[in-house]
Enzyme design. Structure first.
Site, PDB file in Angstrom:
ATOM      1  N   GLY A   1       0.826  -1.205   0.000  1.00  0.00           N
ATOM      2  CA  GLY A   1       0.000   0.000   0.000  1.00  0.00           C
ATOM      3  C   GLY A   1       0.853   1.244   0.000  1.00  0.00           C
ATOM      4  CB  SER A   2       1.661   3.977  -1.446  1.00  0.00           C
ATOM      5  OG  SER A   2       0.724   4.196  -2.467  1.00  0.00           O
ATOM      6  N   GLY A   3       0.488   5.831   0.729  1.00  0.00           N
ATOM      7  CA  GLY A   3      -0.339   6.969   1.088  1.00  0.00           C
ATOM      8  C   GLY A   3       0.351   8.242   0.663  1.00  0.00           C
TER       9      GLY A   3
ATOM     10  CB  THR B   1       3.844  10.324   4.180  1.00  0.00           C
ATOM     11  OG1 THR B   1       2.796  11.238   4.489  1.00  0.00           O
ATOM     12  CG2 THR B   1       5.161  10.895   4.647  1.00  0.00           C
TER      13      THR B   1
ATOM     14  CE  LYS C   1       3.948   2.314   7.600  1.00  0.00           C
ATOM     15  NZ  LYS C   1       3.261   3.124   8.611  1.00  0.00           N
TER      16      LYS C   1
ATOM     17  CB  VAL D   1       3.756  -0.324   3.068  1.00  0.00           C
ATOM     18  CG1 VAL D   1       4.062  -1.514   3.960  1.00  0.00           C
ATOM     19  CG2 VAL D   1       3.581   0.933   3.910  1.00  0.00           C
TER      20      VAL D   1
ATOM     21  CG  ASP E   1      -4.762  11.357   8.086  1.00  0.00           C
ATOM     22  OD1 ASP E   1      -5.992  11.411   7.841  1.00  0.00           O
ATOM     23  OD2 ASP E   1      -3.924  11.010   7.248  1.00  0.00           O
TER      24      ASP E   1
END
Ligand SMILES: Nc1ncnc2c1ncn2[C@@H]1O[C@H](COP(=O)(O)OP(=O)(O)O)[C@@H](O)[C@H]1O
Ligand SMILES: *[C@@H]1O[C@H](CO)[C@@H](O)[C@H](O)[C@H]1NC(C)=O
Ligand SMILES: *[C@@H]1O[C@H](CO)[C@@H](O)[C@H](O)[C@H]1NC(C)=O
Ligand SMILES: *[C@@H]1O[C@H](CO)[C@@H](O)[C@H](O)[C@H]1NC(C)=O
Ligand SMILES: [Mg+2]
Length: 457
Positions: free
Chosen positions: A104-106, A108, A125, A111, A235
């Site tokens: 996954g990623s966001g 910032t 990460k 992963v 958040d």
């Protein structure tokens, strides 16, 4: 003598060339910035550059502050000290591993799933170079190295928090590796989970949905009086959590705050949400006491409880669940009291107290074959089943299973094995038929008498 003189002049020439080149490069560097209306100040630094340095400085200070507050935390248990080298995975252990999957990623971070030599999987990460944080920084400053460093501070902050905040519902920190070549090149090694799939969770049995909510409440109770003080998750979204063997775990901590808001009067202690505002008391020490705790609790209500808790709750638990929904939706009580309510629900559910009204003789309708397992099963589907092909439900006892079987027209038998859910309840498998039986000490088959004899109910 002549030799060293030559060497010296060569060295001098090279040095001069280097200096000249540097000046030319610097000029070009600033030239680029000037096209964005960013004139150099007399000290040679442009306002933009200054702003970048200032931000780096601020992040550095925040990190140092955090390290100071966490160093005051007594670590009496040596094995829990994350700096104990034998428990940590470092650069050496990571040098040979392959990323096998994207997790996954966001904004910032990115992963990846990686396999350690022993066959153990971990999550790695690191900074997300394509992420919003990196992109916005590059738009502002156009300096890849510094932006990488700036964004890395978030990951470094998260690492400090993960080392200090330890709880069954926080992802386990397993180590880190700081790339020697680049200040920003830091990787955190974490326990591997699965990204939270809300849609999937909505379709799962109530018991599993309750487990997620209970885990969340236990986590928030820990955060409200953590070793670092009362921690607010600024958040707060389902995507900041992952699942590890059915248990919810917090993974994104870079937006956590350990500061309680300062205030002059009550109206400064305002909690704003799209559909609801709350105000809290400004304490005599001029902080909004409990604001962090309440912010987390309301977020838990609006992102988790409303979707996961009321739907299909066992009838006897409905009043308790409604009480929880009401008190959290209006922020009427503390996280401690909320946790007491949740533990009460768990207690009633585990104890089978909600079965008091079931007729005790219901099992008389079934013939029990202990030490047997059915084979060649004819499955039918029910909802919400633990198994997609058939009908597998959690029950307190054979009595509850018998009650369920009797309420399903297709059901002619069910079996119980020694498999249990997280609450310790039994998993019962309901069927419309089977071809034969085989011995199995861990299993028992219950055949419905009326149905088995072919009679119609
Ligand atoms: N330990 C983990 N195991 C599996 N997936 C993870 C793990 N940690 C994070 N993820 C996934 O990666 C995503 C990005 O991680 P996160 O820490 O939330 O980064 P960001 O700060 O960019 O939001 C998460 O939304 C989650 O789906
Ligand atoms: C919450 O407060 C803000 C600012 O005071 C206001 O604009 C908003 O309408 C309020 N929202 C609700 C739902 O009361
Ligand atoms: C809680 O209950 C009170 C009184 O019954 C009701 O007025 C209120 O709307 C309820 N709040 C929620 C969030 O359900
Ligand atoms: C809540 O519970 C924790 C842990 O049991 C305790 O340390 C804390 O003081 C309690 N808070 C309140 C407000 O009672
Ligand atoms: Mg995130």
């Amino acid at each position: 003598m002549t030799f060293s003189k030559t060497t010296f002049s060569v060295f001098f020439f090279v040095a001069l060339l280097f200096l000249a080149l540097t000046v030319v490069l610097k000029q070009w560097h600033f030239g680029v910035r000037e096209t964005f209306g960013d004139a150099a100040a007399p000290d040679g630094l442009t306002p933009v550059r200054n702003r970048l340095l200032q931000q780096l400085e601020e992040r550095q200070q925040e990190l140092e502050q955090l390290c100071i507050s966490s160093d005051n935390v007594p670590t009496t248990l040596g094995f829990m000290d994350p700096r104990t080298p034998e428990t940590e995975i470092g650069c050496e252990e990571l040098s040979g591993v392959n990323a096998v999957d994207f997790l996954g990623s966001g904004y910032t971070k990115t992963v990846l799933k990686a396999a350690l030599p022993e066959g153990l999987f971990v999550a790695l990460k690191s900074v997300n170079h394509q992420g919003t944080d990196m992109r916005l920084c590059m738009e502002d400053f156009k300096d890849h190295q510094s932006c990488h460093e700036l964004v890395s501070f978030k990951l470094r902050k998260e690492i400090v928090l993960l080392q200090r905040l330890q709880h069954p519902n926080i992802i386990k920190f397993k180590g880190q590796c700081q790339d020697s070549a680049l200040v920003g090149g830091i990787t955190a090694v974490l326990e591997q989970g699965m990204p939270l799939q809300m849609i999937q969770l909505l379709q799962s049995p109530w018991e599993e949905r309750f487990r997620v909510c209970l885990g969340l409440v236990r986590l928030l109770q820990y955060l409200s009086s953590s070793p670092l003080g009362s921690v607010a998750l600024l958040d707060f979204q389902p995507r900041q959590f992952v699942m590890v063997s059915g248990e919810l775990k917090l993974t994104d901590l870079d937006d956590a705050s350990i500061e309680e808001a300062r205030c002059e009067e009550d109206s400064d202690c305002l909690l704003q949400f799209p559909l609801r505002n709350f105000t809290f008391r400004c304490s005599s020490s001029r902080i909004c006491e409990g604001l962090n705790e309440m912010r987390n609790l309301y977020n838990a209500y609006r992102y988790f409880f409303t979707y996961l808790l009321p739907h299909q709750a066992p009838p006897v638990l409905k009043p308790l669940v409604e009480k929880i929904m009401n008190s959290t939706g209006d922020l009427k009580q503390s996280i401690n009291k909320t946790l007491v309510d949740f533990e009460e629900v768990l207690h009633v559910y585990k104890s089978g107290l909600h079965l008091e009204n079931v007729p005790p003789l219901i099992t008389k309708d079934y013939a029990v074959l202990k030490g047997m397992r059915s084979v060649g099963n004819m499955e039918y589907r029910c909802w919400p089943s633990y198994n997609e092909q058939g009908c597998v439900l959690s029950v307190h006892s054979a009595r509850e299973a018998a009650l369920i079987c009797s309420s399903h027209p297709q059901c002619t038998s069910f079996s119980l094995s020694n498999e249990r859910t997280w609450t310790g309840r039994l998993l019962a498998s309901f069927r419309s038929g089977f071809s034969h039986l085989v011995p199995d000490v861990n299993s028992a088959v219950y055949m419905r008498r009326v149905k088995a004899s072919g009679a119609v109910l």
